[in-house]
Design a protein around this motif. Structure first.
Motif, PDB file in Angstrom:
ATOM      1  N   LEU A 284       3.351  -2.922 -45.715  1.00  0.00           N
ATOM      2  CA  LEU A 284       2.749  -4.151 -46.235  1.00  0.00           C
ATOM      3  C   LEU A 284       1.230  -4.043 -46.282  1.00  0.00           C
ATOM      4  O   LEU A 284       0.582  -4.531 -47.216  1.00  0.00           O
ATOM      5  N   ALA A 285       0.662  -3.388 -45.265  1.00  0.00           N
ATOM      6  CA  ALA A 285      -0.784  -3.210 -45.242  1.00  0.00           C
ATOM      7  C   ALA A 285      -1.239  -2.283 -46.369  1.00  0.00           C
ATOM      8  O   ALA A 285      -2.329  -2.460 -46.927  1.00  0.00           O
ATOM      9  N   ALA A 286      -0.379  -1.307 -46.719  1.00  0.00           N
ATOM     10  CA  ALA A 286      -0.738  -0.354 -47.771  1.00  0.00           C
ATOM     11  C   ALA A 286      -0.694  -1.009 -49.142  1.00  0.00           C
ATOM     12  O   ALA A 286      -1.631  -0.873 -49.936  1.00  0.00           O
ATOM     13  N   ASP A 287       0.395  -1.718 -49.436  1.00  0.00           N
ATOM     14  CA  ASP A 287       0.510  -2.398 -50.734  1.00  0.00           C
ATOM     15  C   ASP A 287       1.632  -3.421 -50.688  1.00  0.00           C
ATOM     16  O   ASP A 287       2.789  -3.068 -50.457  1.00  0.00           O
ATOM     17  N   THR A 288       1.287  -4.661 -50.899  1.00  0.00           N
ATOM     18  CA  THR A 288       2.275  -5.735 -50.827  1.00  0.00           C
ATOM     19  C   THR A 288       3.266  -5.672 -51.980  1.00  0.00           C
ATOM     20  O   THR A 288       4.468  -5.874 -51.802  1.00  0.00           O
ATOM     21  N   SER A 289       2.768  -5.372 -53.179  1.00  0.00           N
ATOM     22  CA  SER A 289       3.618  -5.392 -54.369  1.00  0.00           C
ATOM     23  C   SER A 289       4.697  -4.310 -54.310  1.00  0.00           C
ATOM     24  O   SER A 289       5.874  -4.566 -54.565  1.00  0.00           O
ATOM     25  N   ILE A 290       4.311  -3.088 -53.964  1.00  0.00           N
ATOM     26  CA  ILE A 290       5.300  -2.004 -53.877  1.00  0.00           C
ATOM     27  C   ILE A 290       6.249  -2.263 -52.714  1.00  0.00           C
ATOM     28  O   ILE A 290       7.455  -1.989 -52.805  1.00  0.00           O
ATOM     29  N   SER A 291       5.732  -2.796 -51.620  1.00  0.00           N
ATOM     30  CA  SER A 291       6.575  -3.110 -50.468  1.00  0.00           C
ATOM     31  C   SER A 291       7.671  -4.098 -50.840  1.00  0.00           C
ATOM     32  O   SER A 291       8.795  -4.028 -50.332  1.00  0.00           O
ATOM     33  N   ALA A 292       7.343  -5.029 -51.739  1.00  0.00           N
ATOM     34  CA  ALA A 292       8.319  -6.032 -52.165  1.00  0.00           C
ATOM     35  C   ALA A 292       9.509  -5.403 -52.861  1.00  0.00           C
ATOM     36  O   ALA A 292      10.591  -6.000 -52.926  1.00  0.00           O
ATOM     37  N   ARG A 293       9.350  -4.179 -53.363  1.00  0.00           N
ATOM     38  CA  ARG A 293      10.433  -3.493 -54.059  1.00  0.00           C
ATOM     39  C   ARG A 293      11.199  -2.537 -53.147  1.00  0.00           C
ATOM     40  O   ARG A 293      12.309  -2.141 -53.474  1.00  0.00           O
ATOM     41  N   VAL A 294      10.598  -2.167 -52.025  1.00  0.00           N
ATOM     42  CA  VAL A 294      11.224  -1.194 -51.118  1.00  0.00           C
ATOM     43  C   VAL A 294      11.830  -1.864 -49.885  1.00  0.00           C
ATOM     44  O   VAL A 294      12.963  -1.544 -49.484  1.00  0.00           O
ATOM     45  N   LEU A 295      11.110  -2.793 -49.299  1.00  0.00           N
ATOM     46  CA  LEU A 295      11.551  -3.417 -48.051  1.00  0.00           C
ATOM     47  C   LEU A 295      12.900  -4.138 -48.163  1.00  0.00           C
ATOM     48  O   LEU A 295      13.703  -4.076 -47.217  1.00  0.00           O
ATOM     49  N   PRO A 296      13.211  -4.835 -49.268  1.00  0.00           N
ATOM     50  CA  PRO A 296      14.515  -5.504 -49.347  1.00  0.00           C
ATOM     51  C   PRO A 296      15.696  -4.560 -49.125  1.00  0.00           C
ATOM     52  O   PRO A 296      16.668  -4.921 -48.448  1.00  0.00           O
ATOM     53  N   THR A 297      15.639  -3.347 -49.668  1.00  0.00           N
ATOM     54  CA  THR A 297      16.740  -2.396 -49.466  1.00  0.00           C
ATOM     55  C   THR A 297      16.844  -1.991 -47.997  1.00  0.00           C
ATOM     56  O   THR A 297      17.947  -1.842 -47.454  1.00  0.00           O
ATOM     57  N   LEU A 298      15.701  -1.819 -47.342  1.00  0.00           N
ATOM     58  CA  LEU A 298      15.717  -1.493 -45.909  1.00  0.00           C
ATOM     59  C   LEU A 298      16.320  -2.647 -45.111  1.00  0.00           C
ATOM     60  O   LEU A 298      17.108  -2.430 -44.176  1.00  0.00           O
ATOM     61  N   HIS A 299      15.965  -3.877 -45.477  1.00  0.00           N
ATOM     62  CA  HIS A 299      16.553  -5.042 -44.796  1.00  0.00           C
ATOM     63  C   HIS A 299      18.055  -5.108 -45.056  1.00  0.00           C
ATOM     64  O   HIS A 299      18.839  -5.429 -44.153  1.00  0.00           O
ATOM     65  N   GLY A 300      18.465  -4.812 -46.298  1.00  0.00           N
ATOM     66  CA  GLY A 300      19.892  -4.845 -46.634  1.00  0.00           C
ATOM     67  C   GLY A 300      20.683  -3.812 -45.858  1.00  0.00           C
ATOM     68  O   GLY A 300      21.800  -4.091 -45.403  1.00  0.00           O
ATOM     69  N   ALA A 301      20.120  -2.622 -45.690  1.00  0.00           N
ATOM     70  CA  ALA A 301      20.812  -1.567 -44.934  1.00  0.00           C
ATOM     71  C   ALA A 301      21.033  -1.990 -43.484  1.00  0.00           C
ATOM     72  O   ALA A 301      22.073  -1.678 -42.883  1.00  0.00           O
ATOM     73  N   GLU A 302      20.091  -2.720 -42.927  1.00  0.00           N
ATOM     74  CA  GLU A 302      20.221  -3.189 -41.546  1.00  0.00           C
ATOM     75  C   GLU A 302      21.332  -4.228 -41.396  1.00  0.00           C
ATOM     76  O   GLU A 302      21.908  -4.383 -40.318  1.00  0.00           O
ATOM     77  N   LEU A 303      21.642  -4.935 -42.487  1.00  0.00           N
ATOM     78  CA  LEU A 303      22.656  -5.998 -42.427  1.00  0.00           C
ATOM     79  C   LEU A 303      24.088  -5.483 -42.561  1.00  0.00           C
ATOM     80  O   LEU A 303      25.036  -6.193 -42.217  1.00  0.00           O
TER      81      LEU A 303
END
Length: 417
Positions: A284-303
């Motif tokens: 998120l500190a590196a880039d909010t916009s790109i994070s918005a496209r990557v982080l959801p998949t990481l959250h989904g994998a955790e679920l």
């Protein structure tokens, strides 16, 4: 019987080609004047609702097993699982919208099966779409320079040259054009395997000028990721060392450019450093916009919990919005499970059917590059109620069936190709 034959003869053969091309074009644009609530593509929505009319045409009344089976299963899961197990989450608009996309690709398959689309036609269609994007963008840029009201400008930004052309967002414009040119060069090389990049450019220089101008002047980082897609079809056994060397040299060059020279490059570079750590705060500190496209998949994998029954029958419509952290940017600040969205909401059978459909439409035996096409569609499948993944599937279907001659793809249940 006689009246049926008469009706069929009265339908010009070219109408199938026109309808198929129109179906492809509608998946590639979302201009401001057709946008409804939340940038919804009203024109495409209308086409999806009307698409079952293809069944009124005699040559459209067929069963295409390889397309109808996976997307038919997907429709059943999307409707039945929430109805049987999570009635409190039912949102017919969301469910029917996804089903409409499935029906649209099924009806488009019936048109493509009998349409007269060859490499010349497909390349011409792609070129005119690229021209249209460039023309609209140039008009917008001239209006900015002259201080006039900018036509079809969806979201005014602080940067007056961050313009959207025929999509709601500049990043979406880069994504669409990157995908189109990827299929464009693939189609040219399918016509002549010895084609070089220079020969492709020389054949239609205006196309390349329009493409480069559009993606490079819309001021977004997405063009760095999807802009070079058109190079991939040129990589073969003979040329791959040269492309690898050029790619490495470019990466090194971009990496050593001092920070602050190019803001979009800094964003991609910083995120590339943060990604291997999988640390959400660093990304998120590196880039909010790109994070918005990557982080959801990481959250989904955790679920994903294979011991939970809901993993197999789904958690209900839009459950990912409830159970995942809000996306780091965006107006509605809702959660997402990325590529696991359809699995989490509608269950494992639905996800498997969707991914099987993607595999069937994209993978071509003996063509390793199509693995990347599959990967592209798979990544975009997280936003299954947005047109991009369906655009990739539609063009993949045309490329596989009409250009590469994979006639089994749209073979009917009676065995007719």
């Amino acid at each position: 019987m006689e009246s049926s034959l008469v009706r069929e003869k009265s339908v010009p053969k070219g109408i199938y080609t026109i309808l198929a091309i129109a179906g492809l074009v509608l998946l590639c644009v979302n201009p401001h004047f057709t946008q409804g609530h939340d940038n919804m593509n009203v024109l495409l929505n209308a086409a999806m609702c009307l698409s079952p009319a293809v069944l009124l045409l005699k040559r459209g009344r067929v069963v295409i097993t390889r397309v109808d089976l996976p997307f038919g299963i997907m429709i059943l899961c999307v409707i039945l699982f929430p109805l049987l197990f999570h009635r409190e989450t039912i949102r017919l608009s969301t469910m029917l919208f996804l089903c409409a996309y499935c029906v649209y690709i099924m009806m488009l398959a019936r048109l493509v099966r009998v349409a007269e689309i060859d490499s010349l036609v497909l390349c011409k269609v792609i070129r005119w779409i690229v021209y249209s994007y460039a023309i609209v963008l140039v008009i917008q840029q001239i209006c900015v320079l002259l201080g006039w009201t900018v036509p079809m400008w969806s979201i005014p930004y602080q940067d007056p040259y961050k313009l959207n052309s025929l999509m709601p967002e500049p990043s979406q414009t880069s994504l669409v054009l990157g995908i189109l040119m990827y299929f464009y060069t693939q189609t040219l090389i399918s016509r002549n395997s010895d084609y070089t990049l220079w020969e492709c450019i020389r054949e239609s220089p205006v196309t390349w000028i329009c493409y480069i101008w559009t993606i490079s002047t819309t001021h977004n980082a997405t063009m760095l990721l999807f802009g070079p897609l058109f190079l991939l079809p040129f990589i073969n056994r003979k040329s791959w060392p040269w492309y690898l060397a050029a790619g490495l040299a470019l990466i090194v060059t971009l990496w050593i450019i001092p920070s602050g020279k190019f803001v979009r490059l800094d964003r991609v570079r910083n995120f590339g450093v943060a990604l291997p750590s999988l640390d959400e705060r660093k990304m998120l500190a590196a880039d909010t916009s790109i994070s918005a496209r990557v982080l959801p998949t990481l959250h989904g994998a955790e679920l994903i919990d294979m011991s939970n029954l809901d993993t197999y029958i789904g958690h209900g419509v839009d459950a990912e919005r409830r159970d995942t952290p809000p996306a780091p940017c965006g107006e509605r600040r809702t959660g997402s499970a990325g590529i696991f969205n359809i699995w989490y909401n509608y269950g494992l059978p639905s996800a498997l059917a969707f991914w099987a459909g993607i595999f069937i439409l994209t993978i071509i035996k003996g063509r390793p590059l199509t693995i990347l096409t599959f990967a592209l569609a798979f990544i975009l499948s997280g936003d299954y109620n947005v047109q991009f993944v369906w655009m990739v599937l539609a063009f993949s279907m045309v490329y596989k069936y009409s250009i590469c001659g994979e006639r089994r793809l749209l073979e009917t249940i009676s065995g007719n190709g």
